[in-house]
Enzyme design. Structure first.
Site, PDB file in Angstrom:
ATOM      1  N   SER A 210       0.935  -1.075  -0.038  1.00  0.00           N
ATOM      2  CA  SER A 210      -0.120   0.125   0.043  1.00  0.00           C
ATOM      3  C   SER A 210       0.933   1.298   0.123  1.00  0.00           C
ATOM      4  O   SER A 210       1.889   1.155   0.309  1.00  0.00           O
ATOM      5  CB  SER A 210      -0.806  -0.119   1.171  1.00  0.00           C
ATOM      6  OG  SER A 210      -0.158  -0.376   2.292  1.00  0.00           O
ATOM      7  N   THR A 243       2.643  -2.442   4.235  1.00  0.00           N
ATOM      8  CA  THR A 243       2.920  -0.898   4.157  1.00  0.00           C
ATOM      9  C   THR A 243       4.161  -0.558   3.307  1.00  0.00           C
ATOM     10  O   THR A 243       4.920  -1.223   3.461  1.00  0.00           O
ATOM     11  CB  THR A 243       2.753  -0.176   5.361  1.00  0.00           C
ATOM     12  OG1 THR A 243       3.801  -0.382   6.046  1.00  0.00           O
ATOM     13  CG2 THR A 243       1.639  -0.299   6.153  1.00  0.00           C
ATOM     14  N   ASP A 244       3.992   0.794   2.553  1.00  0.00           N
ATOM     15  CA  ASP A 244       5.205   1.370   2.211  1.00  0.00           C
ATOM     16  C   ASP A 244       5.919   1.716   3.616  1.00  0.00           C
ATOM     17  O   ASP A 244       5.350   1.846   4.648  1.00  0.00           O
ATOM     18  CB  ASP A 244       5.099   2.468   1.465  1.00  0.00           C
ATOM     19  CG  ASP A 244       6.365   2.592   0.497  1.00  0.00           C
ATOM     20  OD1 ASP A 244       7.445   2.120   0.974  1.00  0.00           O
ATOM     21  OD2 ASP A 244       6.079   3.584  -0.335  1.00  0.00           O
ATOM     22  N   TRP A 245       7.088   1.807   3.595  1.00  0.00           N
ATOM     23  CA  TRP A 245       8.082   2.004   4.918  1.00  0.00           C
ATOM     24  C   TRP A 245       7.543   3.188   5.709  1.00  0.00           C
ATOM     25  O   TRP A 245       7.507   4.087   5.119  1.00  0.00           O
ATOM     26  CB  TRP A 245       9.484   2.045   4.540  1.00  0.00           C
ATOM     27  CG  TRP A 245      10.187   0.696   4.434  1.00  0.00           C
ATOM     28  CD1 TRP A 245      11.514   0.474   5.041  1.00  0.00           C
ATOM     29  CD2 TRP A 245       9.828  -0.457   3.847  1.00  0.00           C
ATOM     30  NE1 TRP A 245      11.607  -0.921   4.808  1.00  0.00           N
ATOM     31  CE2 TRP A 245      10.578  -1.674   4.057  1.00  0.00           C
ATOM     32  CE3 TRP A 245       8.460  -1.081   3.364  1.00  0.00           C
ATOM     33  CZ2 TRP A 245      10.476  -2.945   3.853  1.00  0.00           C
ATOM     34  CZ3 TRP A 245       8.341  -2.314   2.775  1.00  0.00           C
ATOM     35  CH2 TRP A 245       9.500  -3.257   3.335  1.00  0.00           C
TER      36      TRP A 245
END
Length: 715
Positions: A210, A243-245
């Site tokens: 995401s 998630t993206d970081w």
């Protein structure tokens, strides 16, 4: 371990362990977090030893696996292949090559002890200034989805996972972690979600990432409609979402929205306004907002994927993939992704042609962009070295001048320094550094002048509408003009080579050139690819996956990068579905080079169009013949123009393409392309509709070079 075992394992897990599994272990090797299993990997999942759950490793890689080539107290090197950037891979329009590149990358992932590759990135080229466009395939959702699906199939055929990203509407770097993207559901479904849908249905990627941004008011990683209704219920996605970081602002909300894994974990160590994810989830669990059922579902979804990883299977990785074989794949992919933009009886040249190479890019060649798309290969063959290695007749004196000049610049006023992430900060070198008198002499003793123009961009920052980025600098422009006038005045030719990641302004200077070669950012084999293009060992067969506008003012996404201008909080996708060629074609705006454009050293003819409709599919078949003097490949493109109905439509849309095999002069190939009728639907705000009427089938060599047309009626 099978599904039954997963049920058993989850029943033995404590709540504490479940929460630990849905959160990554933090930035590796920093703030007291675990040391990485693979140095330079982006993140890891938690290990739960007592239940036999090993840690798994995730690493970046749209242009090649990104890990550290060097490790503490270790003499060995851990290089990975640098492949062409994604935009160049898309320029091949060749599904087989994408699969090959994916396979090679998958092997490196596996042999270096990594489990999931954080690629491909499949956002849309909404605006030419998007800082990460080089990491994305195209402005067109269908081309993007097809390329991504083939790449994912290749990667996963090696027993490791791919992660398609960034889900969704993450088309800019400016304020990417907070920007609120406002987009209609129609544009969302037809343009931005479509490549994800294609790749998920065709290739079944193990994971989806995401994105950072908000969409219509809520973070994508906290958007249940997106992650549950669309991704899982409508498309049947079975993998897990990470998630993206450091994305989003509420860990509990992410878990409740069916975002399974929060990466990299321990976000509070970097962002001081955040709290530990584990605490936030625990709190919501104690309040009853997160139920046992929710937590179990997230854990099972993650484990169902992880049981297939090399780590779970106890795979003994070698740390020595076949880099030599993969270099060949990188070369092949790059050689099919070069786009010939202009050629006035100039190319190819023979090996004896005396070549004068200008521009510092001949030595400081750009193989790819910066950020998570960066690579650490064993070598990069510069353009100069590639031409010399292949025995081309390069002006050695001029080459020596550039070698010395660059060394001198980099020691004095233009020293390369390191940024906060350890990335190189490379000051731009002056280009117009040779006197007119000297240029006269060089033009006198050579047959051909070539100027190499370079551009680089990367993660975290968008490109700029200024000289030295989208526009030429004054000294680039003055040098091009001088070289053009001097070489032409002596009856000789002048060629431009564009070593860039995404479009720049070309219109104001293209008349100065006799040929323009777009080599993009071609990975580690750069110089070999250019040399073979120049002498015709490779006949260029790449086509543009993105439009080059005449003027930036013509670009439809004028709202980029949002409002207020100096620090945008919101970006409105007000061009709606009219992205790229859909806009230029519908509103009759001429680009510098249209979508799908690319020249060849030979000529192709199209004939014998047949259109058949059977049940739910339309079969479009036609013949492509090589009518020229040398062998080559052609990318045949099928566009469909819908009838006028209740729903507003673009002038035409790409619905099929096929690259021919290498055709000898006089040889032809019958191409057959199937279009599913449901794929002609538009989203009317509530549902997908195929409007009845007469559809025009347009077959051609680009979006503006249509060679055959026919019709089919849909009731």
């Amino acid at each position: 371990m099978n599904n039954m075992d997963i049920e058993a394992v989850v029943s033995k897990m404590t709540t504490e362990e479940k929460i630990r599994l849905v959160v990554g272990v933090g930035v590796l090797g920093a703030f007291g977090n675990p040391e990485p299993k693979v140095s330079g990997a982006a993140g890891e999942t938690a290990e739960i030893e007592r239940l036999g759950i090993p840690k798994t490793v995730l690493a970046d890689g749209p242009a090649g696996l990104r890990i550290d080539p060097e490790r503490k107290n270790d003499e060995r090197k851990y290089h990975a292949t640098a492949f062409p950037v994604e935009t160049m891979l898309a320029s091949t329009w060749n599904r087989d090559i994408l699969k090959k590149v994916g396979k090679a990358m998958g092997k490196e992932v596996r042999e270096y002890g990594v489990d999931i590759l954080l690629a491909p990135a499949i956002n849309i080229h909404r605006n030419p200034l998007g800082g990460r466009n080089f990491e994305y395939y195209s402005e067109d959702p269908y081309l993007t989805g097809e390329m991504a699906a083939s790449f994912v199939e290749g990667v996963q055929s090696e027993g490791v996972g791919a992660c398609i990203k960034h889900f969704v509407v993450n088309e800019q770097e400016t304020n990417r972690m907070t920007i609120d993207t406002i987009v209609s559901e129609r544009a969302l479904r037809e343009i931005y979600l479509k490549p994800f849908e294609i790749a998920i249905k065709k290739a079944k990627p193990w994971t989806v990432m995401s994105s950072y941004n908000k969409m219509n008011g809520s973070y994508t990683s906290q958007n249940r409609w997106l992650l549950k209704k669309v991704l899982r219920d409508e498309w049947g996605f079975e993998g897990f979402v990470m998630t993206d970081w450091f994305a989003g602002d509420n860990a509990a909300q992410q878990i409740m929205s069916e975002n399974d894994l929060l990466m990299p974990g321990n976000t509070y160590q970097i962002f001081k306004n955040r709290r530990p994810e584990i605490e936030e989830i625990k709190e919501a669990y104690e309040k009853g907002e997160i139920t046992d059922e929710m937590l179990n579902e997230r854990v099972k979804t993650i484990l169902r994927v992880l049981v297939n990883t090399p780590a779970f299977k106890g795979y003994k990785y070698s740390n020595s993939p076949d880099l030599e074989a993969h270099a060949k794949v990188s070369y092949e992919a790059g050689s099919e992704g070069v786009v010939l933009l202009k050629n006035d009886n100039t190319l190819p040249v023979n090996e004896a042609t005396k070549i004068a190479l200008f521009g510092t890019g001949q030595i400081e060649t750009i193989r790819g962009g910066t950020g998570s798309g960066e690579t650490h290969p064993q070598y990069t063959i510069s353009f100069l070295d590639g031409l010399l290695e292949k025995g081309l007749n390069v002006d050695k004196e001029l080459a020596e001048f550039y070698r010395n000049k660059i060394a001198e610049f980099r020691k004095t006023d233009y020293v390369i320094t390191k940024g906060q992430w350890g990335e190189d900060i490379v000051p731009r070198l002056p280009q117009d550094i040779i006197s007119q008198e000297e240029i006269e002499k060089i033009a006198e003793r050579n047959d051909l002048g070539i100027y190499i123009l370079t551009r680089i961009s990367g993660e975290g920052v968008d490109r700029k509408l200024e000289k030295g980025d989208f526009y030429l600098t004054d000294d680039e422009f003055s040098l091009i003009k001088k070289l053009s006038e001097t070489f032409r005045s002596k009856g000789k030719k002048f060629v431009m080579v564009l070593n860039i990641g995404s479009p720049i302004e070309i219109e104001s200077w293209k008349a100065f050139c006799d040929a323009i070669i777009l080599v993009w950012q071609p990975g580690q084999e750069a110089g070999r690819i250019l040399a073979d293009i120049l002498i015709g060992k490779i006949n260029p067969s790449g086509k543009l996956p993105t439009t080059f506008p005449k003027r930036y003012e013509d670009v439809p996404s004028r709202s980029f990068p949002g409002e207020p201008r100096e620090n945008p909080a919101v970006v409105v996708y007000d061009e709606d579905i009219y992205v790229g060629y859909r806009y230029y074609d519908t509103f009759r705006i001429d680009p510098a080079y249209e979508f799908g454009f690319g020249l060849s050293y030979t000529k192709f003819e199209y004939k014998d169009l047949q259109i058949q409709q059977l049940g739910n599919k339309i079969t479009v078949s036609f013949t492509v013949e090589n009518a020229g003097k040398c062998s080559g490949k052609e990318v045949a493109q099928v566009y469909v123009r819908a009838p006028r109905g209740k729903i507003d439509k673009p002038y035409q849309e790409l619905k099929g393409f096929e690259k021919t095999k290498e055709l000898q002069p006089g040889e032809s190939q019958r191409i057959s392309i199937e279009i599913q009728i449901p794929d002609l639907a538009s989203f009317d705000g509530n549902c997908w509709k195929v409007e009845p009427g007469r559809y025009e089938i347009r077959v051609g060599a680009s979006s503006r070079d249509i060679r055959l047309t026919g019709y089919t009626e849909i009731m």
